[in-house]
Design a protein around this motif. Sequence first.
Motif, PDB file in Angstrom:
ATOM      1  N   ALA A 178     -43.815  24.005   6.363  1.00 42.79           N
ATOM      2  CA  ALA A 178     -43.255  23.896   7.680  1.00 42.79           C
ATOM      3  C   ALA A 178     -42.717  22.655   7.938  1.00 42.79           C
ATOM      4  O   ALA A 178     -41.503  22.491   8.547  1.00 42.79           O
ATOM      5  CB  ALA A 178     -43.949  24.482   8.651  1.00 42.79           C
ATOM      6  N   ALA A 179     -43.320  21.575   7.897  1.00 39.14           N
ATOM      7  CA  ALA A 179     -42.875  20.326   8.194  1.00 39.14           C
ATOM      8  C   ALA A 179     -41.721  19.826   7.484  1.00 39.14           C
ATOM      9  O   ALA A 179     -40.611  19.224   7.964  1.00 39.14           O
ATOM     10  CB  ALA A 179     -44.095  19.273   7.838  1.00 39.14           C
ATOM     11  N   MET A 180     -41.589  20.062   6.243  1.00 39.41           N
ATOM     12  CA  MET A 180     -40.166  19.822   5.147  1.00 39.41           C
ATOM     13  C   MET A 180     -39.286  20.561   5.940  1.00 39.41           C
ATOM     14  O   MET A 180     -38.075  20.025   5.958  1.00 39.41           O
ATOM     15  CB  MET A 180     -40.597  20.003   3.963  1.00 39.41           C
ATOM     16  CG  MET A 180     -41.520  19.059   3.248  1.00 39.41           C
ATOM     17  SD  MET A 180     -41.736  19.626   1.481  1.00 39.41           S
ATOM     18  CE  MET A 180     -43.186  18.368   1.057  1.00 39.41           C
ATOM     19  N   GLN A 181     -39.400  21.854   6.274  1.00 39.50           N
ATOM     20  CA  GLN A 181     -38.216  22.586   6.723  1.00 39.50           C
ATOM     21  C   GLN A 181     -37.750  21.988   8.003  1.00 39.50           C
ATOM     22  O   GLN A 181     -36.500  22.338   8.490  1.00 39.50           O
ATOM     23  CB  GLN A 181     -38.689  24.064   6.799  1.00 39.50           C
ATOM     24  CG  GLN A 181     -38.645  24.581   5.266  1.00 39.50           C
ATOM     25  CD  GLN A 181     -39.155  25.866   5.248  1.00 39.50           C
ATOM     26  OE1 GLN A 181     -39.670  26.591   6.213  1.00 39.50           O
ATOM     27  NE2 GLN A 181     -38.720  26.781   4.307  1.00 39.50           N
ATOM     28  N   SER A 182     -38.544  21.327   8.740  1.00 41.02           N
ATOM     29  CA  SER A 182     -38.300  21.008  10.139  1.00 41.02           C
ATOM     30  C   SER A 182     -37.353  19.653   9.909  1.00 41.02           C
ATOM     31  O   SER A 182     -36.760  18.989  11.045  1.00 41.02           O
ATOM     32  CB  SER A 182     -39.170  20.753  11.015  1.00 41.02           C
ATOM     33  OG  SER A 182     -40.019  19.747  10.626  1.00 41.02           O
ATOM     34  N   ILE A 183     -37.327  19.025   8.755  1.00 38.63           N
ATOM     35  CA  ILE A 183     -36.372  17.931   8.622  1.00 38.63           C
ATOM     36  C   ILE A 183     -35.013  17.955   8.684  1.00 38.63           C
ATOM     37  O   ILE A 183     -34.620  18.790   7.695  1.00 38.63           O
ATOM     38  CB  ILE A 183     -36.965  16.978   7.316  1.00 38.63           C
ATOM     39  CG1 ILE A 183     -38.438  16.516   7.414  1.00 38.63           C
ATOM     40  CG2 ILE A 183     -35.797  15.802   7.054  1.00 38.63           C
ATOM     41  CD1 ILE A 183     -38.942  16.077   5.993  1.00 38.63           C
ATOM     42  N   PRO A 184     -34.134  17.513   9.335  1.00 39.99           N
ATOM     43  CA  PRO A 184     -32.775  17.762   9.304  1.00 39.99           C
ATOM     44  C   PRO A 184     -32.158  17.781   7.769  1.00 39.99           C
ATOM     45  O   PRO A 184     -32.357  16.565   7.305  1.00 39.99           O
ATOM     46  CB  PRO A 184     -32.095  16.927  10.343  1.00 39.99           C
ATOM     47  CG  PRO A 184     -33.257  16.170  11.202  1.00 39.99           C
ATOM     48  CD  PRO A 184     -34.620  16.469  10.097  1.00 39.99           C
ATOM     49  N   ASN A 185     -31.247  18.522   7.582  1.00 37.20           N
ATOM     50  CA  ASN A 185     -30.863  18.418   6.208  1.00 37.20           C
ATOM     51  C   ASN A 185     -29.785  17.226   5.845  1.00 37.20           C
ATOM     52  O   ASN A 185     -29.572  16.461   4.950  1.00 37.20           O
ATOM     53  CB  ASN A 185     -29.988  19.874   5.766  1.00 37.20           C
ATOM     54  CG  ASN A 185     -30.878  20.523   4.966  1.00 37.20           C
ATOM     55  OD1 ASN A 185     -31.702  20.199   4.492  1.00 37.20           O
ATOM     56  ND2 ASN A 185     -30.507  21.904   5.116  1.00 37.20           N
ATOM     57  N   SER A 186     -29.104  16.895   7.137  1.00 38.51           N
ATOM     58  CA  SER A 186     -28.183  15.822   7.050  1.00 38.51           C
ATOM     59  C   SER A 186     -28.769  14.680   6.619  1.00 38.51           C
ATOM     60  O   SER A 186     -28.286  13.623   5.689  1.00 38.51           O
ATOM     61  CB  SER A 186     -27.583  15.640   8.256  1.00 38.51           C
ATOM     62  OG  SER A 186     -28.593  15.442   9.454  1.00 38.51           O
ATOM     63  N   VAL A 187     -30.055  14.165   7.027  1.00 34.19           N
ATOM     64  CA  VAL A 187     -30.607  13.224   6.413  1.00 34.19           C
ATOM     65  C   VAL A 187     -30.753  13.115   4.982  1.00 34.19           C
ATOM     66  O   VAL A 187     -30.460  11.889   4.403  1.00 34.19           O
ATOM     67  CB  VAL A 187     -32.237  12.883   7.258  1.00 34.19           C
ATOM     68  CG1 VAL A 187     -32.796  11.472   6.826  1.00 34.19           C
ATOM     69  CG2 VAL A 187     -32.042  13.079   8.746  1.00 34.19           C
ATOM     70  N   ILE A 188     -31.261  14.104   4.517  1.00 31.89           N
ATOM     71  CA  ILE A 188     -31.490  14.073   3.250  1.00 31.89           C
ATOM     72  C   ILE A 188     -30.154  13.816   2.207  1.00 31.89           C
ATOM     73  O   ILE A 188     -30.012  13.229   1.343  1.00 31.89           O
ATOM     74  CB  ILE A 188     -32.539  15.387   2.744  1.00 31.89           C
ATOM     75  CG1 ILE A 188     -33.744  15.314   3.404  1.00 31.89           C
ATOM     76  CG2 ILE A 188     -32.397  15.530   1.251  1.00 31.89           C
ATOM     77  CD1 ILE A 188     -34.290  16.553   3.487  1.00 31.89           C
ATOM     78  N   GLU A 189     -29.182  14.788   2.884  1.00 29.53           N
ATOM     79  CA  GLU A 189     -27.764  14.850   2.299  1.00 29.53           C
ATOM     80  C   GLU A 189     -27.108  13.366   2.107  1.00 29.53           C
ATOM     81  O   GLU A 189     -26.721  13.026   1.313  1.00 29.53           O
ATOM     82  CB  GLU A 189     -27.005  15.708   3.164  1.00 29.53           C
ATOM     83  CG  GLU A 189     -27.322  17.164   2.592  1.00 29.53           C
ATOM     84  CD  GLU A 189     -26.653  18.319   3.570  1.00 29.53           C
ATOM     85  OE1 GLU A 189     -25.981  17.658   4.533  1.00 29.53           O
ATOM     86  OE2 GLU A 189     -26.866  19.459   3.501  1.00 29.53           O
ATOM     87  N   ALA A 190     -27.457  12.707   3.493  1.00 28.22           N
ATOM     88  CA  ALA A 190     -26.861  11.353   3.516  1.00 28.22           C
ATOM     89  C   ALA A 190     -27.473  10.512   2.389  1.00 28.22           C
ATOM     90  O   ALA A 190     -26.717   9.643   1.622  1.00 28.22           O
ATOM     91  CB  ALA A 190     -27.186  10.784   4.903  1.00 28.22           C
ATOM     92  N   ALA A 191     -28.715  10.689   2.134  1.00 26.26           N
ATOM     93  CA  ALA A 191     -29.496   9.808   1.191  1.00 26.26           C
ATOM     94  C   ALA A 191     -29.037  10.044  -0.143  1.00 26.26           C
ATOM     95  O   ALA A 191     -28.746   9.415  -1.174  1.00 26.26           O
ATOM     96  CB  ALA A 191     -30.968   9.912   1.121  1.00 26.26           C
ATOM     97  N   ALA A 192     -28.641  11.605  -0.414  1.00 27.21           N
ATOM     98  CA  ALA A 192     -28.020  11.956  -1.692  1.00 27.21           C
ATOM     99  C   ALA A 192     -26.809  11.511  -1.953  1.00 27.21           C
ATOM    100  O   ALA A 192     -26.382  10.912  -3.233  1.00 27.21           O
ATOM    101  CB  ALA A 192     -28.058  13.444  -1.762  1.00 27.21           C
ATOM    102  N   ILE A 193     -25.926  11.373  -0.968  1.00 26.03           N
ATOM    103  CA  ILE A 193     -24.529  10.734  -1.059  1.00 26.03           C
ATOM    104  C   ILE A 193     -24.641   9.338  -1.409  1.00 26.03           C
ATOM    105  O   ILE A 193     -23.930   9.031  -2.283  1.00 26.03           O
ATOM    106  CB  ILE A 193     -23.895  11.108   0.109  1.00 26.03           C
ATOM    107  CG1 ILE A 193     -23.408  12.536   0.283  1.00 26.03           C
ATOM    108  CG2 ILE A 193     -22.580  10.037   0.170  1.00 26.03           C
ATOM    109  CD1 ILE A 193     -23.201  12.728   1.398  1.00 26.03           C
TER     110      ILE A 193
END
Lengths: 293, 435
Positions: A178-193
């Motif tokens: 639940a905690a992981m799913q509440s992290i905005p995807n944009s943050v993770i995508e930015a790191a991936a980019i």
Amino acid sequence: MLKRVHFPTSALPYLLVAPQILITLVFFIWPASQAMYQSFLIEDAFGLGTEFVWFENFEILWSDRHYLASFQRTAVFSLLVAGLSMGVALLLAGFAQRVVRGAMFYRTLLIWPYAVAPVLAGALWVFMFNPTLGIFPYFLEFAGITWNHYLNGTQAMVLVILAAAWKQVAYNFLFYLAAMQSIPNSVIEAAAIDGAGPARRFWTIIFPLISPTTFFLLVINMVYAFFETFGIIHAVTQGGPGTSTTILVYKVFNDGFVGLDLGGSAAQSVVLMVLVIAMTVVQFRFVERKVAY
Amino acid sequence: MPIKSLLCASAVLAVAGSTAFAETEIQWWHAMGGTNGERVNKIAEDFNATQDDYKVVPVYKGNYTETMTAAIAAFRANEHPQIVQVFEVGTATMMAAKGAIYPVEKLMNDAGEPFDGDAFLPAVVSYYETPEGELLSMPFNSSSPVLWYNKDALDAAGAEVPTTWDEVKTASRKLVDNGMKCGVSFGWQSWVMIENFSAWHNLPTGTKENGFAGFDTELTFNNAQVAARLDDIASMGQDGLFVYGGRRGDSLPMFTNGECGMWMNSSAYYGSISSQAQFEFGQAMLPLDTSIADAPQNSIIGGATLWVLEGHDEAEYKGTAKFLTYLSSPEVQSWWHQETGYVPITTAAYELSKSQGFYDSNPGTDTAIKQLSLNTPTANSRGLRYGNFVQIRDVINEELEALWGGEKTAQEALDAAVERGNDLLRRFERTANPS
């Protein structure tokens, strides 16, 4: 002239907290005070002869090597159970979060063990590890390991830690997911980019962001390991061999319900209560500072 | 038909039902699970069918320890049963509870039921009598440890059924050499290897006639004889001739699976063994340690008795007394004995089983009785009466496990067990109402 604002007093807030206060009083404060009182008494099993002895029950405890030894045992047990179940849950949640197809199926399976009663969880592990009939001792035999948790205290400890941690993994998994799913995807995508790999993304972004959950689970898991593992130990080892798996809560049960030494048992439960309160205070005072909400 | 009238009708029926059969209910809390639980139910049902005034309701409360704890908790809440089954190690705790128990002999006399203390086997009742000879609780399921052996395995290994500890070793060696996993194992080790081993060789386990003569008793089973025997068993463990398999009956599968050729435990495993073992088995007397005694003394009982609790009305006690009379009748007792492997508690029940030819067709099933009545019990072999003994047995289990695990020598383990056990005895002495 200052104008005072008056809110009309209302009974509503008191009414709203009343059920919670009542529950705390009935299910915690009252039994706890009963235990306090009982710990000052030495009486026979039937309650026919009672003697008020102040702190003698506690004095007996502190002079008992076996009681002091069970402190250390409890510390090792709790840390390992909490660490193991949280670590495994974090790993599983990390993977489960990335699953796209059949996500529900995996999650359901991972949550399932939480529904198993402690005694049943214990019984399952007892069957798997029974030196005579179990499947694991059979496999371990090939690796040259003789498994007999009836005799080997370390093996017995390993077994109850495994059983207790396994049961708690599902609960931890649920919260981590639940905690992981509440992290905005944009943050993770930015790191991936920016070129961060999955592991790096996990440690620098996801892990810090779910630290409140980790903290909450640490408190919950310590309390779980201290109290709720009783059923598992009772089913798997009954505190043996020797006293190798007699943790504090099991000793409370054994002295009180098997040995019928109510005063000594109550004194132990008071010690346990103080210990857990102290632990929770410490966690909130010192560990929480490292948590980013 | 509207719900309301349905409810009314059923309420009327319920009231009518309870008045039509105004039976006095007698609660019987017991610790007999599985097949023995069904047998307990049958005894109660059969008794209920013999008359219309009383109804015995058996309630299974878990194992011995749980049953005793439940009864004590219920007593403190004033919701206790009339009859509770308590295992022999709880005897001292029950005896000390002066205001809580209704001595059985007194109950029978008060209720006008015929009662003859001499009808019972001496080895059984002596465990439960006051020093003045008044019977406190009704013997129900008494057993004694015996040596169970796998006849097929012994024959295949060319070994005889052992009668001494030296022969146990020889037979174990032959069994293991012939491919068995272990030669011998046992369960309930405090009862089998300390309490009964001591009685069998006429050694005391404690001062004050094993606790019979007063609460100020001290444990003395840490003597050189017991230590030497246990050390020898531990070294058999090192050689793979003995395997430890748990505290109660946990090691039963080792025997019934054919892993161990010999197993020392209660005669009451007869039912389980005959239903599980795929081989020919038998029971023999406990082995003798020839370095301690030339001949065995007698073994002591285990199992449990029925205690009657105070605080019920006269009609209920009358029914309780009637039920106890029924329970100890030769027919019920010999049936129970033949079904379970517990010993018959009365001479009449023993004679009845004999005349029915039970021992001729099932050789060895009277081993426990023969062991118990081998000689007139001495102060060392009457039994034992220690307070807090449930906890003391735990202590003994813990220390013996340290011995089997190779962490302590027998003398160290026994010394520690005696020291910790004596602390528990002193605690009990304080809480017990001095008699």
